[in-house]
Motif scaffolding. Structure first.
Motif, short mmCIF file in Angstrom:
data_model
loop_
_atom_site.label_atom_id
_atom_site.label_comp_id
_atom_site.label_asym_id
_atom_site.label_seq_id
_atom_site.Cartn_x
_atom_site.Cartn_y
_atom_site.Cartn_z
N ARG A 63 26.85 86.49 18.05
CA ARG A 63 25.96 87.47 17.64
C ARG A 63 24.78 87.91 17.08
N LEU A 64 24.86 87.28 15.94
CA LEU A 64 23.26 86.28 15.21
C LEU A 64 22.37 86.18 16.04
N ARG A 65 23.18 85.09 16.94
CA ARG A 65 22.18 84.01 17.80
C ARG A 65 21.40 85.46 18.95
N MET A 66 22.21 86.49 19.07
CA MET A 66 21.55 86.96 19.56
C MET A 66 20.37 88.57 19.27
N LEU A 67 20.43 88.54 18.14
CA LEU A 67 20.17 88.93 16.80
C LEU A 67 18.86 88.49 17.05
N PHE A 68 18.08 86.62 16.44
CA PHE A 68 17.35 86.54 15.94
C PHE A 68 16.88 85.37 16.71
N ASP A 69 17.12 85.35 18.16
CA ASP A 69 16.90 84.14 19.04
C ASP A 69 15.73 85.08 20.05
N PRO A 70 14.33 84.96 19.57
CA PRO A 70 13.48 85.52 20.41
C PRO A 70 13.87 85.77 21.84
N PRO A 71 13.96 86.35 22.72
CA PRO A 71 13.62 86.26 24.26
C PRO A 71 13.23 85.24 25.07
N LYS A 72 13.66 84.75 25.93
CA LYS A 72 12.64 83.56 26.71
C LYS A 72 12.53 85.16 27.62
N GLU A 73 11.02 84.29 27.53
CA GLU A 73 9.20 84.81 28.64
C GLU A 73 10.09 84.07 29.42
N ASP A 74 9.86 84.97 31.32
CA ASP A 74 8.95 84.58 32.23
C ASP A 74 7.90 84.33 32.88
N LYS A 75 7.91 83.37 33.00
CA LYS A 75 5.77 83.38 33.27
C LYS A 75 5.64 83.77 34.64
N GLY A 76 6.13 83.69 35.03
CA GLY A 76 6.14 83.57 36.55
C GLY A 76 5.26 83.43 37.33
N ALA A 77 5.20 82.91 38.61
CA ALA A 77 4.22 82.17 39.57
C ALA A 77 2.61 82.40 39.46
N GLY A 78 1.76 81.60 38.94
CA GLY A 78 0.62 82.00 38.66
C GLY A 78 0.38 82.55 36.74
N GLY A 79 0.96 82.72 36.05
CA GLY A 79 0.70 83.04 34.94
C GLY A 79 0.19 84.16 34.37
N ALA A 80 -0.15 85.44 35.49
CA ALA A 80 -0.74 86.48 35.51
C ALA A 80 0.24 87.62 35.04
N LYS A 81 -0.65 88.04 34.36
CA LYS A 81 -0.03 89.36 33.26
C LYS A 81 -1.05 90.68 33.39
N ASP A 82 0.35 91.31 33.07
CA ASP A 82 0.10 93.21 33.52
C ASP A 82 0.38 93.22 34.95
N ASP A 83 1.72 93.72 34.98
CA ASP A 83 1.94 93.55 36.18
C ASP A 83 1.15 93.10 37.55
N ALA A 84 0.36 91.43 37.65
CA ALA A 84 -0.69 91.18 38.39
C ALA A 84 0.01 90.14 39.37
N GLY A 85 1.19 89.33 39.50
CA GLY A 85 2.13 88.58 39.58
C GLY A 85 1.70 88.67 41.17
N THR A 86 2.62 87.00 41.39
CA THR A 86 2.04 86.95 42.81
C THR A 86 3.39 87.03 43.52
N SER A 87 4.43 87.76 43.41
CA SER A 87 5.57 88.15 44.23
C SER A 87 5.71 88.10 45.52
N GLY A 88 4.41 88.64 45.91
CA GLY A 88 4.11 88.89 47.17
C GLY A 88 4.50 90.71 47.52
N ALA A 89 4.73 91.13 46.64
CA ALA A 89 5.11 92.55 46.87
C ALA A 89 3.65 93.52 46.43
N LYS A 90 3.11 94.47 47.33
CA LYS A 90 1.83 94.74 46.35
C LYS A 90 2.67 96.27 46.29
N ALA A 91 2.34 96.70 45.19
CA ALA A 91 2.55 98.05 43.79
C ALA A 91 1.62 99.01 44.13
N ASP A 92 2.17 100.42 44.90
CA ASP A 92 0.66 100.81 45.03
C ASP A 92 0.27 101.88 44.38
#
Length: 104
Positions: free
Chosen positions: A75-104
């Motif tokens: 439980r202490l580890r869950m409190l204090f360990d920083p969450p693992k960030e998923d970089k995604g393909a291409g490392g794009a930010k602000d939901d501009a990933g390369t997942s192939g799905a286009k946001a409307d």
């Protein structure tokens, strides 16, 4: 050599102390009343101690909750360990990933 170094250290300490204390002796002493005269400092102190004793720090409360559990280490580890960030393909930010799905 150690004795000479110690004596030099003491001498430097005494000189520093004298430099800090001497201005008080050269200043003018007065018989004027201080700003704390006729002020109930005891009540202010008691109020400050009471406020401190009632102080709640959320992070410490969370730690206490974890320590009461059987799996407190996890439980202490869950409190204090920083969450693992998923970089995604291409490392794009602000939901501009390369997942192939286009946001409307």
């Amino acid at each position: 050599m150690n004795e000479r170094a110690r004596k030099a250290g003491f001498k430097a300490g005494y000189n520093k102390c004298l430099g800090d204390v001497n201005p008080f002796f050269t200043s003018k002493f007065t018989d004027e009343r201080s700003g704390f005269h006729d002020v109930d400092t005891e009540a202010s102190y008691i109020a400050a101690v009471d406020a401190y004793n009632k102080l709640s720090i959320p992070a410490l409360d969370n730690i206490e909750k974890c320590l009461g559990a059987e799996d407190y280490v996890d439980r202490l580890r869950m409190l204090f360990d920083p969450p693992k960030e998923d970089k995604g393909a291409g490392g794009a930010k602000d939901d501009a990933g390369t997942s192939g799905a286009k946001a409307d």
